[in-house]
Design an enzyme around this catalytic site. Structure first.
Site, PDB file in Angstrom:
ATOM      1  N   ALA A  66      38.387  33.330  29.376  1.00 35.60           N
ATOM      2  CA  ALA A  66      39.282  32.267  30.137  1.00 35.60           C
ATOM      3  C   ALA A  66      39.863  33.053  31.230  1.00 35.60           C
ATOM      4  O   ALA A  66      41.119  32.498  31.822  1.00 35.60           O
ATOM      5  CB  ALA A  66      40.029  31.330  29.104  1.00 35.60           C
ATOM      6  N   ASP A  77      45.810  44.277  32.899  1.00 38.34           N
ATOM      7  CA  ASP A  77      45.654  43.610  31.808  1.00 38.34           C
ATOM      8  C   ASP A  77      46.367  44.571  30.703  1.00 38.34           C
ATOM      9  O   ASP A  77      47.103  43.807  29.793  1.00 38.34           O
ATOM     10  CB  ASP A  77      44.268  42.928  31.500  1.00 38.34           C
ATOM     11  CG  ASP A  77      43.510  42.309  32.611  1.00 38.34           C
ATOM     12  OD1 ASP A  77      44.530  41.996  33.395  1.00 38.34           O
ATOM     13  OD2 ASP A  77      42.538  42.212  32.810  1.00 38.34           O
TER      14      ASP A  77
HETATM   15  C1  GLA Z   1      40.564  41.443  35.830  1.00 35.21           C
HETATM   16  C2  GLA Z   1      40.727  42.811  35.572  1.00 35.21           C
HETATM   17  C3  GLA Z   1      42.143  43.244  36.324  1.00 35.21           C
HETATM   18  C4  GLA Z   1      42.308  42.680  37.623  1.00 35.21           C
HETATM   19  C5  GLA Z   1      41.904  41.216  37.462  1.00 35.21           C
HETATM   20  C6  GLA Z   1      42.045  40.514  39.145  1.00 35.21           C
HETATM   21  O1  GLA Z   1      41.535  40.631  34.809  1.00 35.21           O
HETATM   22  O2  GLA Z   1      40.648  43.186  34.152  1.00 35.21           O
HETATM   23  O3  GLA Z   1      42.046  44.938  36.057  1.00 35.21           O
HETATM   24  O4  GLA Z   1      41.625  43.324  38.339  1.00 35.21           O
HETATM   25  O5  GLA Z   1      40.811  40.808  36.943  1.00 35.21           O
HETATM   26  O6  GLA Z   1      43.403  40.781  39.469  1.00 35.21           O
END
Ligand code: GLA
Length: 384
Positions: A123, A172
């Site tokens: 998600a 993240d």
């Molecule tokens: C995913 C990746 C992150 C980031 C986002 C886009 O969540 O895991 O490292 O690049 O996409 O911002």
């Protein structure tokens, strides 16, 4: 599911109480998308949804993993057999962290793990980072490794990049490891310096909705990697280490230098303007002007849709419907190609906007979305 239930299930599975129980949250990114692998700025905050892990050490070189959320028994792995891209299951995330810790020279002699997570998967809300970070924190505590949060995040990113094989950035894992309740995390992904920005929308009569479109995405797929490669090509053509080094004031000149590289022009324009939008949002929130971030979020969506080209009809429909219903701002969040959107709304409009989005999805023949309110919550921590 709470810490006690997870500990009880651990005891049923493994025959003794766990040494401890830890939690790590999923995240929503407020602004700063695809900037993290360009050494740029991001601004996520933690969700109340989290992965909880009950963990005990072992001394025999064995890692046992069990999940309450996934069918199947206890997976048993030998630490010496852990090898990058050898595992296509959920177990690759926790196992990858153990592999990354050992690769970095930390002595881990085994573990029993029982996990349970409320972070929706696929998600765009970092369910995988939550799994990684909860294991990293548990092992850091149990094995007394003394690693700082940012370092744990780096090791988790390595697990994801090398062991799982998804070329993601550092946002993240850092969000899950470092966020604080009531705050958004302003992170400079170049040096991982951080500022906690007070983010209390309720005090200003606002709410932030997360709309999970139920369109599943996967970052190990090719599109994420293609965008990343395109950004790296852009940086090389412009003679900078990373697109972070192209100043907003110098954007037009940089684009002119790229000439007819149409695709690279679009990617560079997104990254440079997106870094600028993160700085704008930080300034607005710091000045107590939360409502004014709405149009900046919406500009971010247009940039991801038109320049970075990673939106999809469901995400666009959330944004268009919310804006038509009078929301101050809305955008897709996370990696793209599905996943979730966020909608900034007046507190009094939550129900109307939710209904408008649900009706628009039904009329378009899309799967019903899952809508919930996001409250900035605590980062990873020990529960028991
Ligand atoms: C995913 C990746 C992150 C980031 C986002 C886009 O969540 O895991 O490292 O690049 O996409 O911002």
């Amino acid at each position: 599911m709470g810490a006690e239930q997870v500990a009880e299930r651990f005891a049923e599975l493994y025959g003794s109480e766990p040494e401890g129980v830890w939690a790590a949250p999923g995240r929503v990114n407020l602004i700063g998308e695809h900037t993290d692998y360009n050494d740029g700025f991001v601004m996520p905050f933690a969700l109340p949804h989290q992965a909880i892990a009950a963990v005990s050490r072992r001394t025999d070189g064995v890692l046992r993993l069990h999940s309450a959320d996934i069918e199947g028994g206890v997976a048993q792995l030998r630490l010496d057999d852990l090898a990058p891209q050898s595992d296509a299951h959920w177990t690759a995330y926790p196992a990858g962290v153990v592999w990354a810790l050992r690769e970095a020279g930390h002595e881990i002699t085994g573990a029993d793990v029982h996990l349970s997570s409320t972070v929706p998967t696929g998600a765009g809300l970092s369910s995988s980072a939550a799994l990684e970070v909860v294991i990293a924190l548990a092992l850091n505590d149990l094995y007394d490794l003394g690693l700082k949060r940012w370092k744990l995040a780096r090791l988790c990113q390595r697990a994801e990049n090398v062991y799982v094989g998804a070329p993601t950035g550092i946002m993240d894992q850092t969000a899950s490891a470092c966020c604080e309740a009531g705050h958004a995390l302003f992170l400079d992904t170049r040096d991982l310096s951080q500022r906690q920005i007070p983010f209390d929308l309720a005090a200003e009569g606002l709410r932030l909705l997360v709309v999970d479109t139920q369109v599943k995405h996967a970052h190990s797929g090719g599109e994420y990697g293609k965008r990343r490669a395109g950004c790296e090509k852009g940086a090389a053509l412009l003679g900078v280490d990373a697109l972070r080094d192209v100043p907003y004031a110098g954007l037009d000149a940089a684009l002119a230098r790229l000439g007819d590289e149409e695709e690279i022009v679009r990617l560079v324009r997104h990254i440079v303007t997106e870094n600028h939008r993160v700085e704008q949002v930080v300034d607005l929130l710091t000045a107590g002007r939360a409502r004014a971030i709405g149009p900046v979020l919406t500009e971010g969506h247009a940039s991801l849709r038109d320049d970075f080209r990673i939106s999809c009809p469901e995400l666009d429909l959330v944004v268009d419907t919310a804006l038509a219903a009078g929301a101050p701002g809305a955008r897709m969040t996370g990696g793209g190609f599905g996943g979730s959107a966020i909608v900034l709304t007046e507190a009094a409009d939550v129900d109307t906007h939710t209904k408008a989005i649900e009706e628009a999805f039904a009329a378009a023949g899309f799967t019903a979305p899952r809508v919930f309110e996001a409250v900035p919550s605590a980062g990873a921590r020990r529960l028991v």
